[in-house]
Write an enzyme that holds these catalytic residues in place. Structure first.
Site, PDB file in Angstrom:
ATOM      1  N   SER A 190       0.816  -1.221   0.000  1.00  0.00           N
ATOM      2  CA  SER A 190       0.000   0.000   0.000  1.00  0.00           C
ATOM      3  C   SER A 190       0.848   1.269   0.000  1.00  0.00           C
ATOM      4  CB  SER A 190      -0.917   0.014   1.224  1.00  0.00           C
ATOM      5  OG  SER A 190      -1.665  -1.168   1.305  1.00  0.00           O
TER       6      SER A 190
HETATM    7  N1  SAH Z   1      -0.860  -4.923   3.998  1.00  0.00           N
HETATM    8  C1  SAH Z   1      -0.147  -5.210   2.779  1.00  0.00           C
HETATM    9  C2  SAH Z   1      -0.887  -4.745   1.544  1.00  0.00           C
HETATM   10  C3  SAH Z   1      -1.658  -5.825   1.052  1.00  0.00           C
HETATM   11  S1  SAH Z   1      -2.556  -5.775  -0.432  1.00  0.00           S
HETATM   12  C4  SAH Z   1       1.258  -4.687   2.802  1.00  0.00           C
HETATM   13  O1  SAH Z   1       1.632  -4.020   3.763  1.00  0.00           O
HETATM   14  O2  SAH Z   1       2.021  -4.987   1.865  1.00  0.00           O
HETATM   15  C5  SAH Z   1      -3.890  -6.777   0.108  1.00  0.00           C
HETATM   16  C6  SAH Z   1      -3.558  -8.205   0.451  1.00  0.00           C
HETATM   17  O3  SAH Z   1      -4.754  -8.789   0.953  1.00  0.00           O
HETATM   18  C7  SAH Z   1      -3.132  -9.031  -0.745  1.00  0.00           C
HETATM   19  O4  SAH Z   1      -1.892  -9.622  -0.493  1.00  0.00           O
HETATM   20  C8  SAH Z   1      -4.246 -10.081  -0.856  1.00  0.00           C
HETATM   21  O5  SAH Z   1      -3.790 -11.332  -1.292  1.00  0.00           O
HETATM   22  C9  SAH Z   1      -4.762 -10.133   0.568  1.00  0.00           C
HETATM   23  N2  SAH Z   1      -6.132 -10.656   0.728  1.00  0.00           N
HETATM   24  C10 SAH Z   1      -7.195 -10.474  -0.078  1.00  0.00           C
HETATM   25  N3  SAH Z   1      -8.265 -11.104   0.399  1.00  0.00           N
HETATM   26  C11 SAH Z   1      -7.883 -11.724   1.549  1.00  0.00           C
HETATM   27  C12 SAH Z   1      -8.539 -12.575   2.493  1.00  0.00           C
HETATM   28  N4  SAH Z   1      -9.814 -12.933   2.357  1.00  0.00           N
HETATM   29  N5  SAH Z   1      -7.824 -13.023   3.549  1.00  0.00           N
HETATM   30  C13 SAH Z   1      -6.512 -12.691   3.703  1.00  0.00           C
HETATM   31  N6  SAH Z   1      -5.845 -11.900   2.833  1.00  0.00           N
HETATM   32  C14 SAH Z   1      -6.521 -11.425   1.774  1.00  0.00           C
END
Ligand code: SAH
Length: 220
Positions: free
Chosen positions: A68
């Site tokens: 993000s």
């Molecule tokens: N917090 C992260 C940004 C993540 S982007 C960072 O600091 O890099 C969002 C993430 O959520 C992705 O990796 C995606 O695979 C995950 N995601 C999406 N749906 C999800 C779910 N139901 N449970 C767990 N993770 C999920």
């Protein structure tokens, strides 16, 4: 890297001031800014994006996912108002950057990642960099992590069409949850959920944001 980090911190502060009208926050908690300053974002991005590691922008991390934007990471962290002894649940580990920042501000971070390969890479990073108060598993965060509930803070970093009931249940009275809610693949409303000591909820929108979609919304 030092100059780039300084520029990033200035950019975050400038964007916080610009969005004051929406967020009600003129400045972020200095502890949050220190945690950002102490976290090497270059260790959380793929090598080919090293030059952009300290840009105030999201970057691809593979599997169609992104790390993000630092301003959003900072704002979401600030909204949780964490105390030292807090237990925090993150849904969407991704690169592990947000979890690493949280780990500097609370006692224990639990984080769930839907894509097993990303969870694996994040776990290796936490180990290598010495983040020993982060527990990360691969799975569907829609159901939360009942084993370690309740949590003082819950942060969801993927766009959900609604707030999962399990996450509301796993939020401690007096706790706070931050979650982008709205149509996927469009803009969502970054939403703050506060649960008071009687279990009553106060829910309000903070800012318009654009997150990658939440997977498997109907539970595993
Ligand atoms: N917090 C992260 C940004 C993540 S982007 C960072 O600091 O890099 C969002 C993430 O959520 C992705 O990796 C995606 O695979 C995950 N995601 C999406 N749906 C999800 C779910 N139901 N449970 C767990 N993770 C999920």
């Amino acid at each position: 890297m030092k100059e780039q980090l300084k520029r990033l911190l200035n950019q975050i502060e400038a964007e916080v001031r610009l969005t004051l009208g929406m967020t009600g926050r003129r400045a972020l908690d200095p502890k949050v800014m220190s945690a950002i300053a102490a976290t090497p974002r270059d260790k959380f991005v793929p090598d080919r994006y090293l030059d952009s590691a300290y840009d105030n922008a999201p970057l691809p991390i593979g599997h169609g996912q992104t790390i993000s934007q630092p301003y959003i990471v900072a704002l979401m962290t600030d909204l949780l108002e964490l105390e030292e002894h807090a237990k925090v649940l993150e849904i969407g580990t991704g690169s592990g950057y947000q979890a690493a920042i949280l780990s500097l501000l609370c006692e224990q971070v639990y984080t769930i990642e839907y894509v097993p390969e990303l969870a694996e890479v994040a776990n290796a990073r936490f180990k290598e960099l010495g983040y020993d108060n982060i527990k990360c598993i691969a799975g569907n965060g829609y159901d939360g992590w009942p084993e370690y509930a309740p949590f003082d803070g819950i942060i969801v970093t993927a766009a959900a069409t609604h707030i999962p009931v399990a996450l509301i249940e796993q939020l401690k009275p007096g706790g706070r949850m931050v979650i982008p809610v709205g149509a996927q693949n469009r803009y969502q409303e970054l939403t703050l959920v506060e649960k008071d000591e009687n279990g009553e909820l106060d829910i309000r929108g903070v800012l318009s944001v654009a997150f990658v979609p939440f997977q498997g919304e109907h539970g595993s």
